[in-house]
Design a protein around this motif. Sequence first.
Motif, short mmCIF file in Angstrom:
data_model
loop_
_atom_site.label_atom_id
_atom_site.label_comp_id
_atom_site.label_asym_id
_atom_site.label_seq_id
_atom_site.Cartn_x
_atom_site.Cartn_y
_atom_site.Cartn_z
N ASP A 87 -3.63 21.03 -3.54
CA ASP A 87 -3.37 20.56 -2.18
C ASP A 87 -4.67 20.30 -1.43
O ASP A 87 -4.79 19.34 -0.67
N GLU A 88 -5.65 21.18 -1.62
CA GLU A 88 -6.93 21.00 -0.93
C GLU A 88 -7.68 19.79 -1.47
O GLU A 88 -8.36 19.08 -0.70
N VAL A 89 -7.57 19.55 -2.77
CA VAL A 89 -8.22 18.38 -3.36
C VAL A 89 -7.60 17.10 -2.79
O VAL A 89 -8.29 16.15 -2.41
N ALA A 90 -6.26 17.10 -2.72
CA ALA A 90 -5.57 15.93 -2.17
C ALA A 90 -5.93 15.71 -0.71
O ALA A 90 -6.10 14.58 -0.25
N GLN A 91 -6.06 16.80 0.04
CA GLN A 91 -6.43 16.68 1.44
C GLN A 91 -7.85 16.14 1.59
O GLN A 91 -8.14 15.37 2.50
N ALA A 92 -8.72 16.52 0.67
CA ALA A 92 -10.09 16.01 0.70
C ALA A 92 -10.12 14.50 0.57
O ALA A 92 -10.98 13.82 1.14
N ALA A 93 -9.15 13.97 -0.21
CA ALA A 93 -9.07 12.52 -0.37
C ALA A 93 -8.61 11.83 0.90
O ALA A 93 -8.92 10.67 1.14
N LEU A 94 -7.86 12.54 1.73
CA LEU A 94 -7.33 11.95 2.95
C LEU A 94 -8.26 12.11 4.15
O LEU A 94 -8.18 11.33 5.10
N ASP A 95 -9.12 13.11 4.13
CA ASP A 95 -9.98 13.37 5.28
C ASP A 95 -10.81 12.14 5.63
O ASP A 95 -11.43 11.52 4.78
N ALA A 96 -10.78 11.79 6.90
CA ALA A 96 -11.56 10.67 7.44
C ALA A 96 -11.14 9.33 6.88
O ALA A 96 -11.89 8.36 6.98
N GLN A 97 -9.94 9.24 6.32
CA GLN A 97 -9.51 7.96 5.75
C GLN A 97 -8.85 7.06 6.77
O GLN A 97 -8.60 5.90 6.49
N ALA A 102 0.82 -1.21 0.00
CA ALA A 102 0.00 0.00 0.00
C ALA A 102 0.85 1.27 0.00
O ALA A 102 1.93 1.31 0.59
N LEU A 103 0.36 2.30 -0.67
CA LEU A 103 1.04 3.58 -0.77
C LEU A 103 0.78 4.40 0.49
O LEU A 103 -0.37 4.54 0.92
N GLY A 104 1.83 4.95 1.08
CA GLY A 104 1.69 5.74 2.30
C GLY A 104 0.89 7.01 2.09
O GLY A 104 0.86 7.58 0.99
N ALA A 105 0.26 7.50 3.16
CA ALA A 105 -0.63 8.66 3.07
C ALA A 105 0.10 9.92 2.61
O ALA A 105 -0.41 10.66 1.76
N ALA A 106 1.27 10.19 3.17
CA ALA A 106 1.98 11.42 2.80
C ALA A 106 2.40 11.40 1.34
O ALA A 106 2.27 12.41 0.63
N ASP A 166 -10.14 3.64 7.21
CA ASP A 166 -10.26 2.78 6.04
C ASP A 166 -9.10 1.81 5.90
O ASP A 166 -9.23 0.77 5.27
N THR A 167 -7.94 2.16 6.42
CA THR A 167 -6.75 1.34 6.25
C THR A 167 -6.49 0.55 7.52
O THR A 167 -6.24 1.14 8.56
N PRO A 168 -6.54 -0.78 7.46
CA PRO A 168 -6.27 -1.59 8.66
C PRO A 168 -4.93 -1.24 9.27
O PRO A 168 -3.96 -1.00 8.57
N VAL A 169 -4.87 -1.23 10.58
CA VAL A 169 -3.68 -0.73 11.27
C VAL A 169 -2.46 -1.58 11.03
O VAL A 169 -1.34 -1.12 11.22
N HIS A 170 -2.62 -2.84 10.63
CA HIS A 170 -1.47 -3.71 10.47
C HIS A 170 -0.94 -3.73 9.04
O HIS A 170 -0.04 -4.50 8.74
N TRP A 171 -1.50 -2.94 8.17
CA TRP A 171 -0.99 -2.90 6.82
C TRP A 171 0.41 -2.31 6.81
O TRP A 171 0.73 -1.38 7.55
N VAL A 172 1.24 -2.81 5.89
CA VAL A 172 2.54 -2.23 5.63
C VAL A 172 2.39 -1.26 4.48
O VAL A 172 1.77 -1.57 3.47
N VAL A 173 2.90 -0.05 4.64
CA VAL A 173 2.77 0.94 3.56
C VAL A 173 4.16 1.36 3.11
O VAL A 173 5.14 1.22 3.81
N ARG A 174 4.21 1.86 1.89
CA ARG A 174 5.48 2.30 1.35
C ARG A 174 5.28 3.56 0.53
O ARG A 174 4.14 3.99 0.30
N ASP A 175 6.38 4.11 0.04
CA ASP A 175 6.32 5.31 -0.78
C ASP A 175 6.49 4.92 -2.24
O ASP A 175 6.81 3.80 -2.58
N LEU A 176 6.27 5.91 -3.11
CA LEU A 176 6.48 5.70 -4.53
C LEU A 176 7.94 5.36 -4.81
O LEU A 176 8.82 5.92 -4.18
#
Length: 230
Positions: free
Chosen positions: A207-217, A142-146, A220-230
Amino acid sequence: MNAHPSQPVPSPAELRAAADRLVSALAAHSDPEYRLTVLKRLVRRLGEERYPLFLRLLGVVAESDDTRAQRLLAETFGTALRRMDMPGGALSSWGAARLPDSTGPLDASAFSGRFFGATPQRLLGPVEYLTVWHLQRTQRTALGAATFRTALSRMIALLNRSDDARALYPQKLAADAQNELEGAYTRATRERLAAIAAAWKAGRSPDEVAQAALDAQATDTPVHWVVRDL
């Protein structure tokens, strides 16, 4: 950036050179349809596993100060949106796989590569790909939030260089958010696509559009998922 396992990760200089070649190839043709053909040919040559590399190339142009190159790419995506023929990449939806139909013992051949998390697959445009990669369980880590926020903001800033892309892409995302039939998007993903579409259509900043995608997310992502960057 996830490179294909057999391919080395390109250096920043190699990415810039590749992005320059792409823009030069587009600029060499005045026909918008041919430019789209060039873009789609590049995606095919890279292959499904290297679609993130294509996204990185778009990001290189988005980060540059070359507004002509940005407009050229964005207008090519505008053509793709008008034709409903997006240069896309595929992500597998793990939760959608099901047991093969059978009334007797299952043969080992039934458990093919297309069974374990490989269906359904559909081609996703850059914005949808980033969103699914961030929110859903796919064949990729999974892709990290930042990183998702940064990549999405850059992508929208790039696409905004075209009036057609800025108008048509939010409409496509809004339509995708309403589609529950194909199984490619989870409910959470559809909600995020709808949020992106609404903020983008309302003229919010990238930036605001991207933040809208993250709000309340966060839920949605199980806490044990491993995430990475691009």
